[in-house]
Every structure is written in structure tokens, then in C-alpha cells.
Design an enzyme around this catalytic site. Structure first.
Site: not given
Length: 244
Positions: A52, A110
Site C-alpha cells: 500500500d 512482513y
């Protein structure tokens, strides 16, 4: 046709994410433009997944097919010279023609950085959150196990999404304290839009309800975004590693 795999690091602060979009300043566009500038060939750059706006990467993986073979050392050097300082190609290798960085990926992980102490040098790459105590971390470790396995993560993704399949398989959620940081790591087969930041935000919110050890199960089963916590800021999130 030669197929090349590249591993990329980037500072996502000033970008609208990985995915190419009209009038958007994206990582995918910058790399595609740089390759065209060097080779004069248009390529279709396939990333392992979308990050994002504002999200960083330590190990994004992408691949592209190109008509002519490349001198890998010279090409990587030229590519990094053309790319902005916020993007770096760390490795390039020739792979089989049918290799696809997105569809061949088995696991993605992540990292999310919380900073316990305020510093002007941390603010671009971490979320300042000085409130967690040792018993809070023990509770987070306990309830994190509810995420393990395959679940419908509707409660943890953005409501405006065209992704119909919201099932993801989480292999691990862990964290460690290192210096001024608490670093969360999440590994799964795939992630939904905003999912990692919402999971971490929900874990922080859940500390306020330490009398309810089933809170994560309840949120997952609700399949309602409003039941989960707020997504934390993108600046603390890094795509860490993609496994094939």
C-alpha cells in the site's frame, strides 16, 4: 524469451504503493520506466504482491520477460543509476521462462516496527507507541495464536475491495524487543488490503480487554471490519521476505 527475477528494496514514503495506477507515483512504474530507458523495450513487471501507499520493502520480488539477454552485473548497475535513491535493486538473476513472482510465491512475511522512545530518526519508519508493558506483551503473545491457520479475514481488510476470497493461512506471528523497538513479524501465504496493519492495531487494542482471552476468535468469527481495531500507519510496515 529470457525471464529475470529482481529483488527490490524501497522507501515507500513518497509513493502510492507498488501497483501501477493512472497518475500515480508507484514503485512498479518507476522500475518499468527505468528498464525501458536502459533497454528501449517495454516489459510487464510482475510483483510478488502489492504494498500500500507509504509501505516500505526490504525484499520485494518481481520478474519480467525481455526479448534480449542481459549482462546482469552491468544491467543492475545501470538500473540502480537510473532509479531514484528511494528504490534499489539488490539482486537480479535469470530464471525459468514460466517463473511468476506472484503466483509461484509460497509465503510472504512482513515486519512492523513500534518505537518505544521518541526520536526524529525513527518517525519515518516506525509508529511511536510507548504504552506496552511486559504483561501486555505476554497477553499479546497468548492471543496471537488465535490467528494461526486458515481463516476468513474479512474483519481485518478494507471494506472497499474487489477481492472475493478473503481466506488466508497465517503460519506465524511473533515479536521481539530490540533496542528502542518492538518488531512484529507476520508470515502467511497471502495478505489482504490493509490486513497486517489492522492485525497489529487489533492486538494493541485488545490489551485493554485482558480479561477476554478469546477476543481474537470473536473478531475473526464476526467477519465485520468494525469489530477489529484501527489499521496502524503505513510508515512502520515493511515487506520483509518472499519465499518460493
Amino acid at each position: 524469451m529470457p525471464n529475470y527475477k529482481i529483488t527490490i528494496q524501497y522507501d515507500g514514503t513518497d509513493f502510492y504503493g507498488w501497483q501501477s495506477q493512472p497518475n500515480g507515483n508507484t514503485i512498479q512504474d518507476k522500475i518499468t520506466e527505468a528498464i525501458f530507458k536502459i533497454t528501449n523495450q517495454k516489459i510487464d513487471l510482475k510483483g510478488s504482491g502489492r504494498t500500500d501507499a507509504g509501505v516500505h520493502s526490504l525484499g520485494q520480488v518481481a520478474n519480467f520477460l525481455i526479448a534480449d539477454g542481459l549482462n546482469l552485473y552491468r544491467f543492475q548497475h545501470s538500473l540502480n543509476a537510473v532509479l531514484p535513491n528511494s528504490i534499489a535493486v539488490k539482486n537480479i538473476a535469470e530464471v525459468e521462462e514460466n517463473y511468476n513472482a506472484r503466483f509461484d510465491a509460497k509465503k510472504r512475511s512482513y515486519l512492523y516496527f513500534l518505537s518505544k522512545n521518541k526520536s526524529p530518526f525513527y518517525q519515518k519508519y516506525s509508529y511511536y507507541y510507548p504504552y506496552l508493558k511486559s504483561d501486555d506483551l505476554s497477553f499479546i503473545k497468548k492471543i496471537s495464536k488465535s490467528f494461526f491457520g486458515e481463516h476468513d479475514f474479512t474483519s481485518f481488510c478494507k471494506t472497499q475491495t474487489d477481492t472475493e476470497n478473503k481466506n488466508c493461512n497465517i503460519f506465524d506471528i511473533s515479536f521481539k524487543t530490540q533496542g528502542d523497538f518492538i518488531i512484529f513479524k507476520i508470515e502467511a501465504n497471502r495478505f489482504l488490503h490493509g490486513m497486517v496493519r489492522t492485525i497489529i492495531g487489533t492486538l494493541l487494542k485488545s490489551v485493554k480487554n485482558k480479561n477476554n482471552s478469546n477476543i481474537i476468535d470473536e473478531i475473526i468469527n464476526a467477519k465485520n471490519r468494525e469489530s477489529a481495531g484501527e489499521a496502524l500507519p503505513a510508515k512502520g510496515l515493511f515487506l520483509y521476505k518472499v519465499k518460493y
